[in-house]
Design a protein around this motif. Structure first.
Motif, short mmCIF file in Angstrom:
data_model
loop_
_atom_site.label_atom_id
_atom_site.label_comp_id
_atom_site.label_asym_id
_atom_site.label_seq_id
_atom_site.Cartn_x
_atom_site.Cartn_y
_atom_site.Cartn_z
N GLY A 87 -0.14 -7.78 3.38
CA GLY A 87 0.66 -6.83 2.62
C GLY A 87 -0.20 -6.03 1.66
N VAL A 88 0.20 -4.79 1.42
CA VAL A 88 -0.51 -3.93 0.48
C VAL A 88 0.19 -4.01 -0.88
N THR A 89 -0.59 -4.17 -1.95
CA THR A 89 -0.03 -4.25 -3.29
C THR A 89 -0.69 -3.17 -4.18
N GLY A 90 -0.53 -3.31 -5.49
CA GLY A 90 -1.21 -2.41 -6.42
C GLY A 90 -0.74 -0.98 -6.36
N SER A 91 -1.61 -0.06 -6.71
CA SER A 91 -1.26 1.35 -6.85
C SER A 91 -0.86 2.01 -5.53
N VAL A 92 -1.40 1.54 -4.41
CA VAL A 92 -1.03 2.12 -3.11
C VAL A 92 0.43 1.81 -2.81
N ALA A 93 0.82 0.56 -3.02
CA ALA A 93 2.22 0.17 -2.79
C ALA A 93 3.16 0.85 -3.78
N ALA A 94 2.64 1.11 -4.99
CA ALA A 94 3.45 1.75 -6.03
C ALA A 94 3.54 3.26 -5.86
N ARG A 95 2.84 3.80 -4.87
CA ARG A 95 2.87 5.23 -4.55
C ARG A 95 2.23 6.09 -5.63
N ASN A 96 1.16 5.58 -6.24
CA ASN A 96 0.45 6.40 -7.22
C ASN A 96 -1.06 6.15 -7.14
N ALA A 97 -1.55 6.04 -5.91
CA ALA A 97 -2.97 5.76 -5.70
C ALA A 97 -3.85 6.95 -6.06
N ARG A 98 -5.02 6.65 -6.56
CA ARG A 98 -6.02 7.67 -6.84
C ARG A 98 -7.10 7.63 -5.76
N GLN A 99 -7.72 8.74 -5.52
CA GLN A 99 -8.68 8.86 -4.42
C GLN A 99 -9.82 7.86 -4.52
N GLY A 100 -10.34 7.62 -5.71
CA GLY A 100 -11.51 6.76 -5.86
C GLY A 100 -11.23 5.28 -5.93
N GLU A 101 -9.97 4.89 -5.77
CA GLU A 101 -9.60 3.48 -5.89
C GLU A 101 -9.76 2.71 -4.59
N ASP A 102 -9.87 1.38 -4.74
CA ASP A 102 -9.88 0.52 -3.56
C ASP A 102 -8.43 0.21 -3.17
N ILE A 103 -8.25 -0.67 -2.18
CA ILE A 103 -6.91 -0.98 -1.66
C ILE A 103 -6.67 -2.47 -1.83
N ASP A 104 -5.69 -2.82 -2.65
CA ASP A 104 -5.38 -4.22 -2.93
C ASP A 104 -4.54 -4.83 -1.82
N LEU A 105 -4.93 -6.02 -1.37
CA LEU A 105 -4.26 -6.66 -0.25
C LEU A 105 -3.89 -8.12 -0.56
N LEU A 106 -2.78 -8.54 0.01
CA LEU A 106 -2.36 -9.94 -0.05
C LEU A 106 -2.35 -10.50 1.36
N LEU A 107 -2.94 -11.67 1.54
CA LEU A 107 -2.95 -12.32 2.85
C LEU A 107 -2.30 -13.69 2.77
N VAL A 108 -1.56 -14.04 3.82
CA VAL A 108 -1.01 -15.38 3.95
C VAL A 108 -1.62 -16.02 5.18
N CYS A 109 -2.12 -17.24 5.03
CA CYS A 109 -2.77 -17.95 6.13
C CYS A 109 -1.96 -19.19 6.52
N LYS A 110 -2.20 -19.67 7.71
CA LYS A 110 -1.56 -20.91 8.13
C LYS A 110 -2.02 -22.05 7.22
N THR A 111 -1.16 -23.02 7.07
CA THR A 111 -1.45 -24.14 6.18
C THR A 111 -2.76 -24.83 6.54
N GLY A 112 -3.56 -25.08 5.51
CA GLY A 112 -4.82 -25.80 5.70
C GLY A 112 -5.95 -24.98 6.29
N THR A 113 -5.81 -23.64 6.27
CA THR A 113 -6.85 -22.80 6.88
C THR A 113 -7.35 -21.68 5.95
N MET A 114 -6.79 -21.58 4.76
CA MET A 114 -7.06 -20.42 3.90
C MET A 114 -8.54 -20.21 3.60
N TRP A 115 -9.23 -21.24 3.18
CA TRP A 115 -10.62 -21.09 2.77
C TRP A 115 -11.56 -20.90 3.96
N LEU A 116 -11.21 -21.53 5.07
CA LEU A 116 -11.99 -21.32 6.30
C LEU A 116 -11.78 -19.88 6.79
#
Length: 259
Positions: A87-116
């Motif tokens: 999922g995309v979060t932050g300013s991009v999701a809020a519809r007020n992104a600036r050109q020089g910004e990065d893109i904030d992301l949220l990830l969900v992983c299967k149980t017991g696999t996140m760090w791998l």
């Protein structure tokens, strides 16, 4: 109606604080209030008090960045079976992104696999020269910032993260990849958000969703590797600075500054 007027003004000020100008529909959806209001009351209060509101959303920069994330998901992340949601979060999701910004992301992983998964993804991005924000570094244009990580059985944010900022981020999040119906589960598990943004939360939870995440068979060998990856990365992160809001099942890196 003083309480509603105060909530409307606080919502507009909150958006202004992060460089965003919002429409009437956005004010209704993002209304900073634990009380639910219908659209007529919100719109009527805006009109009655002659509050200046943006008429239309024309955010080409956010649209451009969302397309970049779509390409990332389609051409790369689909090959990671342990990543079940993006999922995309932050300013991009809020519809007020600036050109020089990065893109904030949220990830969900299967149980017991996140760090791998995080380790595998880091190696993949590095080998493919895919721009991504490194821990402790300043943001750069269009870099992918994988700053929020959850496992499928730990979708509820911890108490310290249950605040207004994260409630707004939650309702504004834009799902890009969802293999198992995880998005509605994220909303359901974080019902605490309705005490901050009751209107937005209600709109997202109106449908009676059913749990569709399939149970993953326990793999002792995989669990061991994931634990090793966890401790290895924790050790590396400690060299960069203090560790906040990180455990085996959830991780929050370089919090977003704008919403």
């Amino acid at each position: 109606m003083r309480e509603l007027l105060r909530s409307i003004r606080n919502t507009i000020r909150y958006a202004d604080k992060y460089g965003g100008k919002i429409t009437e529909d956005q004010v209704f959806f993002r209304l900073l209030s634990g009380k639910k209001y219908d659209t007529e009351k919100v719109f009527g209060e805006i009109k009655k008090n002659k509050i200046k509101i943006r008429k239309k959303v024309l955010d080409k920069e956010s649209d451009r960045k969302l397309k970049i994330v779509g390409i990332l998901a389609k051409n790369h992340l689909v090959y990671f079976p342990t990543i079940i949601f993006l999922g995309v979060t932050g300013s991009v999701a809020a519809r007020n992104a600036r050109q020089g910004e990065d893109i904030d992301l949220l990830l969900v992983c299967k149980t017991g696999t996140m760090w791998l998964t995080r380790l595998e993804l880091w190696l993949y991005l590095k080998l493919r020269h895919i721009p991504h924000r490194k821990y402790g570094q300043e943001e750069r244009k269009d870099e992918f910032c994988f700053n929020l990580w959850l496992e499928e059985d730990s979708l509820r944010l911890p108490p310290l993260k249950q605040n207004q900022k994260n409630a707004v981020d939650l309702i504004l999040m834009v799902p890009i990849l969802d293999r198992s119906g995880v998005y509605p589960e994220i909303i359901k598990k974080n019902s605490w958000a309705k005490k901050y943004v009751a209107n937005g939360y209600q709109q997202l939870s109106i449908i009676n969703y059913q749990l569709s995440i399939k149970e993953m068979k326990k793999n002792i060998f995989l669990a061991m590797i994931n634990t090793m990856a966890y401790w290895g990365q924790i050790g590396f992160i400690r060299l960069k600075g203090p560790i906040n809001s990180v455990d085996k099942h959830r991780a929050f890196f370089h919090e977003t500054k704008r919403v």
